[in-house]
Design a protein around this motif. Structure first.
Motif, PDB file in Angstrom:
ATOM      1  N   ASN A   1      65.654  88.675  48.736  1.00  0.00           N
ATOM      2  CA  ASN A   1      64.650  87.793  48.268  1.00  0.00           C
ATOM      3  C   ASN A   1      64.924  86.941  47.441  1.00  0.00           C
ATOM      4  O   ASN A   1      65.168  85.350  46.790  1.00  0.00           O
ATOM      5  CB  ASN A   1      63.267  88.298  47.826  1.00  0.00           C
ATOM      6  N   ASN A   2      65.891  87.201  46.490  1.00  0.00           N
ATOM      7  CA  ASN A   2      66.869  86.461  44.926  1.00  0.00           C
ATOM      8  C   ASN A   2      67.843  85.559  45.822  1.00  0.00           C
ATOM      9  O   ASN A   2      68.529  85.114  45.284  1.00  0.00           O
ATOM     10  CB  ASN A   2      66.645  87.261  44.037  1.00  0.00           C
ATOM     11  N   THR A   3      68.608  85.658  46.974  1.00  0.00           N
ATOM     12  CA  THR A   3      69.560  85.009  47.988  1.00  0.00           C
ATOM     13  C   THR A   3      69.723  83.708  47.613  1.00  0.00           C
ATOM     14  O   THR A   3      68.666  83.279  48.424  1.00  0.00           O
ATOM     15  CB  THR A   3      69.776  85.626  49.209  1.00  0.00           C
ATOM     16  N   SER A   4      70.975  83.030  47.738  1.00  0.00           N
ATOM     17  CA  SER A   4      70.269  80.990  47.892  1.00  0.00           C
ATOM     18  C   SER A   4      70.934  81.244  48.967  1.00  0.00           C
ATOM     19  O   SER A   4      71.597  81.350  48.859  1.00  0.00           O
ATOM     20  CB  SER A   4      70.535  81.040  45.647  1.00  0.00           C
ATOM     21  N   PHE A   5      70.896  80.642  49.599  1.00  0.00           N
ATOM     22  CA  PHE A   5      70.928  79.690  50.744  1.00  0.00           C
ATOM     23  C   PHE A   5      71.606  78.492  50.704  1.00  0.00           C
ATOM     24  O   PHE A   5      70.913  77.512  50.648  1.00  0.00           O
ATOM     25  CB  PHE A   5      70.779  80.153  52.345  1.00  0.00           C
ATOM     26  N   LEU A   6      72.981  78.116  51.856  1.00  0.00           N
ATOM     27  CA  LEU A   6      73.033  76.460  51.603  1.00  0.00           C
ATOM     28  C   LEU A   6      74.057  76.568  53.194  1.00  0.00           C
ATOM     29  O   LEU A   6      75.094  77.454  53.390  1.00  0.00           O
ATOM     30  CB  LEU A   6      74.480  76.322  50.501  1.00  0.00           C
ATOM     31  N   VAL A   7      73.650  75.385  53.609  1.00  0.00           N
ATOM     32  CA  VAL A   7      74.440  74.963  55.329  1.00  0.00           C
ATOM     33  C   VAL A   7      75.415  73.943  55.142  1.00  0.00           C
ATOM     34  O   VAL A   7      74.710  72.395  54.253  1.00  0.00           O
ATOM     35  CB  VAL A   7      72.969  75.485  56.235  1.00  0.00           C
ATOM     36  N   LEU A   8      76.017  74.431  55.753  1.00  0.00           N
ATOM     37  CA  LEU A   8      77.485  72.944  55.067  1.00  0.00           C
ATOM     38  C   LEU A   8      77.236  72.408  56.984  1.00  0.00           C
ATOM     39  O   LEU A   8      76.293  71.829  57.356  1.00  0.00           O
ATOM     40  CB  LEU A   8      79.135  73.540  55.690  1.00  0.00           C
ATOM     41  N   PRO A   9      76.654  71.172  55.825  1.00  0.00           N
ATOM     42  CA  PRO A   9      76.640  69.601  57.562  1.00  0.00           C
ATOM     43  C   PRO A   9      77.750  69.900  58.599  1.00  0.00           C
ATOM     44  O   PRO A   9      78.659  69.923  57.909  1.00  0.00           O
ATOM     45  CB  PRO A   9      76.411  68.758  56.920  1.00  0.00           C
ATOM     46  N   THR A  10      76.756  69.698  59.470  1.00  0.00           N
ATOM     47  CA  THR A  10      78.417  69.821  61.218  1.00  0.00           C
ATOM     48  C   THR A  10      78.692  68.824  60.995  1.00  0.00           C
ATOM     49  O   THR A  10      78.681  67.147  60.724  1.00  0.00           O
ATOM     50  CB  THR A  10      77.575  69.898  61.785  1.00  0.00           C
TER      51      THR A  10
END
Length: 373
Positions: free
Chosen positions: A101-110
């Motif tokens: 629950n402490n993990t941070s996510f980043l999604v790279l733009p396509t």
């Protein structure tokens, strides 16, 4: 004695728990890249993923991936909104850790990647029914691509296919590439209209850059009127000037486009911008099939139908005047087939064909009545 056993069992359980948690390193940051579906599908196209709300995405991601042990370059799959859609883990810190629950996510733009269609390698020019004039003119292109040095400046470089929908424009372009065994890069002009200024122009330049690397090559741009409308119609599409200018530059041959043929297709040639239309050395018309051609089209498709055909072929050939080859397949035979299957029959009857004809005429009437309302 019993107390000692209890203490011993407690120690063993504690040791096991400690052993399990020893390598339970928490993932602090996960960087994802949207990849798409693992299997190419005719029905599902991989969407472009753009995360507009990072906090909501993190809640969504943790809900389905909490407890996953992950490492760099691994793939994880969405099972909620886009089932089986794949994300690749570009970076995870620390590596080989567990999502919590402490993990941070980043999604790279396509990236704004050029989308080109796959090619059907089954048929050749002679397999296309009708369109004798179009096929004859296409032979000129085949001779040029087989021996570009012989024709040099006399060769056709830019060709316009025009005619009603479903008359075989895309099919002939594919057949041409098949005949010559050269790559064909196919794209719909509507996909060139990006969200930002310059997107479309960059895709045009990238398209020709790829073609020059693989020449001899055929570029096929379908629905060219989507970007190259005459100026008085331009408000229908918005400002696409930069896309048109990029296309004119590439078609004009400022770069070395020898052995690169550009074929554009449209249903409405009279609506094209004059500057674009003047670039075409050849304009090839595609016409609706005549009675003999319709008969041949029916016979070709009937060979592949999964049910027997017990209908009056000559009657339906006469009644399908002004229908294209695609209409015959999609609106007549497919509709009749589906009706026969729905009624649990082993064959397609005249009733099924007549039902399809009525439905087709309804569609044509509705379209013509509502087109200008």
């Amino acid at each position: 004695m019993n107390n000692n056993r209890m203490d011993s069992r407690y120690l063993n359980e504690n040791q096991i728990r400690q052993e399990l948690n020893k390598d339970r390193v928490e993932a602090k940051l996960v960087v994802l890249e949207a990849v798409g579906y693992p299997i190419e599908s005719t029905f599902i196209e991989s969407p472009d993923i753009k995360v507009t709300n990072k906090e909501l995405f993190e809640i969504y991601a943790k809900e389905q991936w909490n407890g996953y042990r992950i490492h760099k370059h691994q793939y994880i799959f969405d099972q909620k909104i886009l089932p089986d859609f794949a994300f690749r883990i570009v970076e995870v810190r620390p590596d080989n850790s567990i999502i919590t629950n402490n993990t941070s996510f980043l999604v790279l733009p396509t990236e704004n990647k050029l989308k080109t269609a796959s090619v059907n390698r089954k048929y050749k020019i002679d397999d296309i029914v009708g369109q004798k004039k179009a096929k004859s003119k296409t032979r000129i292109i085949t001779r040029y691509l087989k021996d570009p040095q012989k024709f040099k400046g006399w060769a056709p470089k830019n060709i316009l296919f025009y005619g009603l929908p479903g008359t075989g424009k895309t099919m002939l372009a594919q057949a041409l590439a098949n005949e010559l065994d050269v790559p064909i890069m196919m794209i719909k002009a509507t996909l060139l209209i990006g969200d930002h200024v310059g997107d479309g122009a960059n895709q045009i330049h990238e398209l020709y850059k790829q073609a020059r690397k693989t020449k001899p090559c055929v570029i096929f741009i379908d629905e060219i009127d989507a970007i190259a409308l005459e100026r008085k119609y331009q408000s229908l599409r918005g400002d696409v000037t930069e896309i048109v200018n990029a296309l004119l530059t590439e078609m004009g041959g400022i770069e070395d486009n020898e052995s690169v043929i550009t074929i554009c297709a449209t249903n409405n040639p009279e609506m094209l911008d004059y500057a674009v239309r003047s670039r075409f050395e050849e304009e090839i018309e595609f016409t609706l099939p005549d009675v003999d051609e319709r008969r041949e089209i029916f016979l070709n498709y009937m060979k592949t139908l999964p049910l027997d055909c017990r209908f009056d072929l000559e009657n339906v050939v006469l009644k399908t005047n002004k229908l294209s080859g695609r209409d015959i397949k999609e609106k007549i035979l497919k509709t009749a087939l589906h009706r026969a299957i729905s009624e649990d029959k082993d064959f397609i009857s005249d009733d099924d064909i007549n039902y399809a004809l009525i439905e087709c005429h309804k569609e044509v009437k509705i379209t013509s009545d509502t087109m200008f309302t």
